[in-house]
Design a protein around this motif. Structure first.
Motif, PDB file in Angstrom:
ATOM      1  N   LEU A  75       0.847  -1.187   0.000  1.00 36.07           N
ATOM      2  CA  LEU A  75       0.000   0.000   0.000  1.00 36.07           C
ATOM      3  C   LEU A  75       0.884   1.240   0.000  1.00 36.07           C
ATOM      4  CD1 LEU A  75      -2.936   1.215   0.330  1.00 36.07           C
ATOM      5  CD2 LEU A  75      -2.380   1.354   2.774  1.00 36.07           C
ATOM      6  N   PHE A  76       0.620   2.154  -0.924  1.00 37.05           N
ATOM      7  CA  PHE A  76       1.338   3.422  -0.978  1.00 37.05           C
ATOM      8  C   PHE A  76       0.421   4.527  -0.459  1.00 37.05           C
ATOM      9  CE2 PHE A  76       3.599   0.713  -3.827  1.00 37.05           C
ATOM     10  CZ  PHE A  76       4.915   1.147  -3.803  1.00 37.05           C
ATOM     11  N   VAL A  77       0.942   5.314   0.477  1.00 33.20           N
ATOM     12  CA  VAL A  77       0.154   6.371   1.118  1.00 33.20           C
ATOM     13  C   VAL A  77       0.809   7.721   0.832  1.00 33.20           C
ATOM     14  CG1 VAL A  77      -0.794   7.240   3.285  1.00 33.20           C
ATOM     15  CG2 VAL A  77      -0.513   4.776   2.956  1.00 33.20           C
ATOM     16  N   PHE A  78      -0.012   8.682   0.397  1.00 34.41           N
ATOM     17  CA  PHE A  78       0.455  10.041   0.142  1.00 34.41           C
ATOM     18  C   PHE A  78      -0.471  11.004   0.878  1.00 34.41           C
ATOM     19  CE2 PHE A  78       1.152   7.333  -3.537  1.00 34.41           C
ATOM     20  CZ  PHE A  78       2.514   7.463  -3.749  1.00 34.41           C
ATOM     21  N   VAL A  79       0.103  11.880   1.684  1.00 39.41           N
ATOM     22  CA  VAL A  79      -0.681  12.849   2.444  1.00 39.41           C
ATOM     23  C   VAL A  79      -0.148  14.248   2.161  1.00 39.41           C
ATOM     24  CG1 VAL A  79      -1.443  13.617   4.723  1.00 39.41           C
ATOM     25  CG2 VAL A  79      -1.123  11.171   4.285  1.00 39.41           C
ATOM     26  N   LYS A  80      -1.063  15.155   1.798  1.00 44.87           N
ATOM     27  CA  LYS A  80      -0.700  16.553   1.560  1.00 44.87           C
ATOM     28  C   LYS A  80      -1.525  17.449   2.478  1.00 44.87           C
ATOM     29  CE  LYS A  80       0.976  16.282  -3.189  1.00 44.87           C
ATOM     30  NZ  LYS A  80       0.892  16.856  -4.557  1.00 44.87           N
ATOM     31  N   ASP A  81      -0.874  18.494   2.996  1.00 42.42           N
ATOM     32  CA  ASP A  81      -1.565  19.407   3.891  1.00 42.42           C
ATOM     33  C   ASP A  81      -2.305  20.481   3.080  1.00 42.42           C
ATOM     34  OD1 ASP A  81       0.304  21.242   3.024  1.00 42.42           O
ATOM     35  OD2 ASP A  81       1.340  21.429   4.929  1.00 42.42           O
ATOM     36  N   PRO A  82      -3.030  21.405   3.749  1.00 42.39           N
ATOM     37  CA  PRO A  82      -3.783  22.429   3.021  1.00 42.39           C
ATOM     38  C   PRO A  82      -2.913  23.321   2.136  1.00 42.39           C
ATOM     39  CG  PRO A  82      -4.538  22.291   5.286  1.00 42.39           C
ATOM     40  CD  PRO A  82      -3.315  21.433   5.195  1.00 42.39           C
ATOM     41  N   GLU A  83      -1.609  23.401   2.424  1.00 43.81           N
ATOM     42  CA  GLU A  83      -0.699  24.209   1.616  1.00 43.81           C
ATOM     43  C   GLU A  83      -0.037  23.387   0.520  1.00 43.81           C
ATOM     44  OE1 GLU A  83       1.967  25.786   4.498  1.00 43.81           O
ATOM     45  OE2 GLU A  83       0.439  27.040   5.471  1.00 43.81           O
ATOM     46  N   ASN A  84      -0.561  22.178   0.298  1.00 44.16           N
ATOM     47  CA  ASN A  84      -0.084  21.264  -0.751  1.00 44.16           C
ATOM     48  C   ASN A  84       1.336  20.762  -0.505  1.00 44.16           C
ATOM     49  OD1 ASN A  84      -1.057  19.913  -3.067  1.00 44.16           O
ATOM     50  ND2 ASN A  84       0.220  21.170  -4.391  1.00 44.16           N
ATOM     51  N   LYS A  85       1.754  20.758   0.762  1.00 45.25           N
ATOM     52  CA  LYS A  85       3.057  20.211   1.118  1.00 45.25           C
ATOM     53  C   LYS A  85       2.909  18.742   1.507  1.00 45.25           C
ATOM     54  CE  LYS A  85       4.837  24.616   2.907  1.00 45.25           C
ATOM     55  NZ  LYS A  85       5.336  25.319   4.126  1.00 45.25           N
ATOM     56  N   ASN A  86       3.899  17.940   1.141  1.00 45.04           N
ATOM     57  CA  ASN A  86       3.868  16.515   1.458  1.00 45.04           C
ATOM     58  C   ASN A  86       4.136  16.281   2.944  1.00 45.04           C
ATOM     59  OD1 ASN A  86       3.342  15.593  -1.163  1.00 45.04           O
ATOM     60  ND2 ASN A  86       5.494  15.662  -1.708  1.00 45.04           N
ATOM     61  N   LEU A  87       3.178  15.656   3.616  1.00 42.23           N
ATOM     62  CA  LEU A  87       3.370  15.270   5.015  1.00 42.23           C
ATOM     63  C   LEU A  87       3.816  13.820   5.133  1.00 42.23           C
ATOM     64  CD1 LEU A  87       0.384  16.849   7.003  1.00 42.23           C
ATOM     65  CD2 LEU A  87       2.759  17.585   6.946  1.00 42.23           C
ATOM     66  N   LEU A  88       3.390  13.008   4.178  1.00 45.28           N
ATOM     67  CA  LEU A  88       3.713  11.583   4.241  1.00 45.28           C
ATOM     68  C   LEU A  88       3.736  11.009   2.830  1.00 45.28           C
ATOM     69  CD1 LEU A  88       4.152   9.023   5.991  1.00 45.28           C
ATOM     70  CD2 LEU A  88       1.669   8.706   5.958  1.00 45.28           C
ATOM     71  N   THR A  89       4.819  10.339   2.506  1.00 45.97           N
ATOM     72  CA  THR A  89       4.930   9.595   1.247  1.00 45.97           C
ATOM     73  C   THR A  89       5.681   8.316   1.577  1.00 45.97           C
ATOM     74  OG1 THR A  89       5.017  11.637  -0.054  1.00 45.97           O
ATOM     75  CG2 THR A  89       5.752   9.617  -1.140  1.00 45.97           C
ATOM     76  N   ARG A  90       4.942   7.219   1.658  1.00 44.27           N
ATOM     77  CA  ARG A  90       5.589   6.007   2.153  1.00 44.27           C
ATOM     78  C   ARG A  90       4.895   4.755   1.629  1.00 44.27           C
ATOM     79  NH1 ARG A  90       6.946   4.700   8.545  1.00 44.27           N
ATOM     80  NH2 ARG A  90       8.028   2.732   8.190  1.00 44.27           N
ATOM     81  N   GLN A  91       5.684   3.684   1.547  1.00 46.11           N
ATOM     82  CA  GLN A  91       5.190   2.382   1.124  1.00 46.11           C
ATOM     83  C   GLN A  91       5.017   1.485   2.352  1.00 46.11           C
ATOM     84  OE1 GLN A  91       7.552   0.431  -1.921  1.00 46.11           O
ATOM     85  NE2 GLN A  91       7.224  -1.550  -0.960  1.00 46.11           N
ATOM     86  N   TYR A  92       3.876   0.800   2.416  1.00 51.13           N
ATOM     87  CA  TYR A  92       3.583  -0.080   3.543  1.00 51.13           C
ATOM     88  C   TYR A  92       3.244  -1.482   3.040  1.00 51.13           C
ATOM     89  CZ  TYR A  92       3.141   4.226   6.277  1.00 51.13           C
ATOM     90  OH  TYR A  92       3.373   5.438   6.881  1.00 51.13           O
ATOM     91  N   GLY A  93       3.161  -2.410   3.975  1.00 50.65           N
ATOM     92  CA  GLY A  93       2.798  -3.776   3.635  1.00 50.65           C
ATOM     93  C   GLY A  93       1.303  -3.928   3.416  1.00 50.65           C
ATOM     94  N   PRO A  94       0.834  -5.159   3.221  1.00 49.18           N
ATOM     95  CA  PRO A  94      -0.586  -5.380   2.937  1.00 49.18           C
ATOM     96  C   PRO A  94      -1.505  -5.103   4.125  1.00 49.18           C
ATOM     97  CG  PRO A  94       0.556  -7.471   3.177  1.00 49.18           C
ATOM     98  CD  PRO A  94       1.617  -6.416   3.162  1.00 49.18           C
ATOM     99  N   GLN A  95      -0.936  -5.035   5.333  1.00 47.12           N
ATOM    100  CA  GLN A  95      -1.741  -4.730   6.514  1.00 47.12           C
ATOM    101  C   GLN A  95      -0.880  -3.992   7.522  1.00 47.12           C
ATOM    102  OE1 GLN A  95      -3.869  -8.060   8.134  1.00 47.12           O
ATOM    103  NE2 GLN A  95      -4.436  -7.010  10.032  1.00 47.12           N
ATOM    104  N   GLY A  96      -1.476  -3.006   8.191  1.00 44.62           N
ATOM    105  CA  GLY A  96      -0.710  -2.249   9.175  1.00 44.62           C
ATOM    106  C   GLY A  96      -1.372  -0.917   9.469  1.00 44.62           C
ATOM    107  N   SER A  97      -0.567   0.110   9.690  1.00 49.57           N
ATOM    108  CA  SER A  97      -1.090   1.433   9.996  1.00 49.57           C
ATOM    109  C   SER A  97      -0.096   2.498   9.551  1.00 49.57           C
ATOM    110  CB  SER A  97      -1.374   1.579  11.499  1.00 49.57           C
ATOM    111  OG  SER A  97      -0.165   1.472  12.243  1.00 49.57           O
ATOM    112  N   PHE A  98      -0.613   3.689   9.279  1.00 49.37           N
ATOM    113  CA  PHE A  98       0.239   4.834   8.967  1.00 49.37           C
ATOM    114  C   PHE A  98      -0.157   5.991   9.889  1.00 49.37           C
ATOM    115  CE2 PHE A  98      -3.389   5.005   6.078  1.00 49.37           C
ATOM    116  CZ  PHE A  98      -3.847   6.304   6.218  1.00 49.37           C
ATOM    117  N   THR A  99       0.810   6.854  10.143  1.00 46.11           N
ATOM    118  CA  THR A  99       0.599   7.953  11.094  1.00 46.11           C
ATOM    119  C   THR A  99       1.193   9.240  10.548  1.00 46.11           C
ATOM    120  OG1 THR A  99       0.802   6.375  12.925  1.00 46.11           O
ATOM    121  CG2 THR A  99       0.959   8.713  13.478  1.00 46.11           C
ATOM    122  N   PHE A 100       0.503  10.351  10.800  1.00 41.36           N
ATOM    123  CA  PHE A 100       1.075  11.665  10.524  1.00 41.36           C
ATOM    124  C   PHE A 100       0.481  12.676  11.492  1.00 41.36           C
ATOM    125  CE2 PHE A 100      -2.730  11.584   7.898  1.00 41.36           C
ATOM    126  CZ  PHE A 100      -3.267  12.871   8.048  1.00 41.36           C
TER     127      PHE A 100
END
Length: 225
Positions: A75-100
């Motif tokens: 699973l690939f997760v991408f998170v952008k804030d209201p100013e369009n800045k990247n907060l999180l860009t990371r690759q994860y396994g098939p099960q787990g959790s992501f945090t920001f």
């Protein structure tokens, strides 16, 4: 309260109607294909921890149902804030959790897509993502806190209340920020409408004067006046 890779195709999907479900966290169920990107908007106050617990499933055509995904699906997760800045860009396994943690208040865009790490891709395969979003004090595991710090039930409840109050203060600050931003937008819109009305009036007056001058010149040329 907004990009599939590898194929050169962008398939973002804004899940606007889900905003109401995700005020303090919520659950999502998404059906996707490999490299298809799904996005949704999460409104988050400043300085708030956000945790997404997820699991992925691959559709088994033989059994005609979804089964837990094998380890070679990420699973690939991408998170952008209201100013369009990247907060999180990371690759994860098939099960787990992501945090920001949010750095500014407002709408955060969270995008997810699944991808095989094997050479042979399964373009016709169907996948599913189960996602549980938790914000603020909902991210804390109080049972673990009690066991680790040897807290009594009373101390644990007090800690919960303190953190709930802190989250309420963040929410209040965020709502005041939203109100201020809305007020500024309204005032800006009103000013633009006012100036546009003035401009329209000036154009009409100038057009009227020009028409009068044109008619006056016409009548003089015809010796009617």
């Amino acid at each position: 309260m907004g990009r599939a890779r590898g194929l050169g195709v962008s398939l973002p999907l804004l899940l606007g109607p889900l905003l109401a479900l995700l005020g303090g966290g919520g659950a999502l169920y998404l059906e996707v294909r490999e490299l298809e990107e799904k996005c949704f908007i999460q409104e988050v106050p400043e300085g708030t921890v956000v945790i997404g617990d997820y699991k992925t499933e691959l559709y088994d055509t033989a059994m005609e149902k979804y089964q837990p995904s094998p380890q070679w699906i990420n699973l690939f997760v991408f998170v952008k804030d209201p100013e369009n800045k990247n907060l999180l860009t990371r690759q994860y396994g098939p099960q787990g959790s992501f945090t920001f943690t949010s750095q500014s208040p407002g709408e955060h865009q969270i995008c997810l897509h699944l991808e095989s790490i094997r050479f042979s891709l399964f373009y016709d395969g169907k996948l599913a993502i189960h996602l549980d979003m938790k914000l603020g004090e909902h991210t804390n595991d109080y049972t673990e806190f009690a066991a680790k710090d040897k807290l009594t039930q009373l101390h644990l409840r007090v800690q919960q209340l303190v953190e709930q109050v802190e989250q309420i203060q963040k929410e209040q600050k965020y709502q005041r920020w939203r109100e201020e931003r809305f007020r500024q937008t309204s005032e800006s819109t009103n000013r633009r409408v006012l100036w546009w009305s003035i401009l329209q009036t000036l154009i009409l007056v100038a057009t009227g004067i020009w028409q009068m001058q044109h008619l006056k010149s016409f009548f003089k040329a015809k010796k009617l006046v």
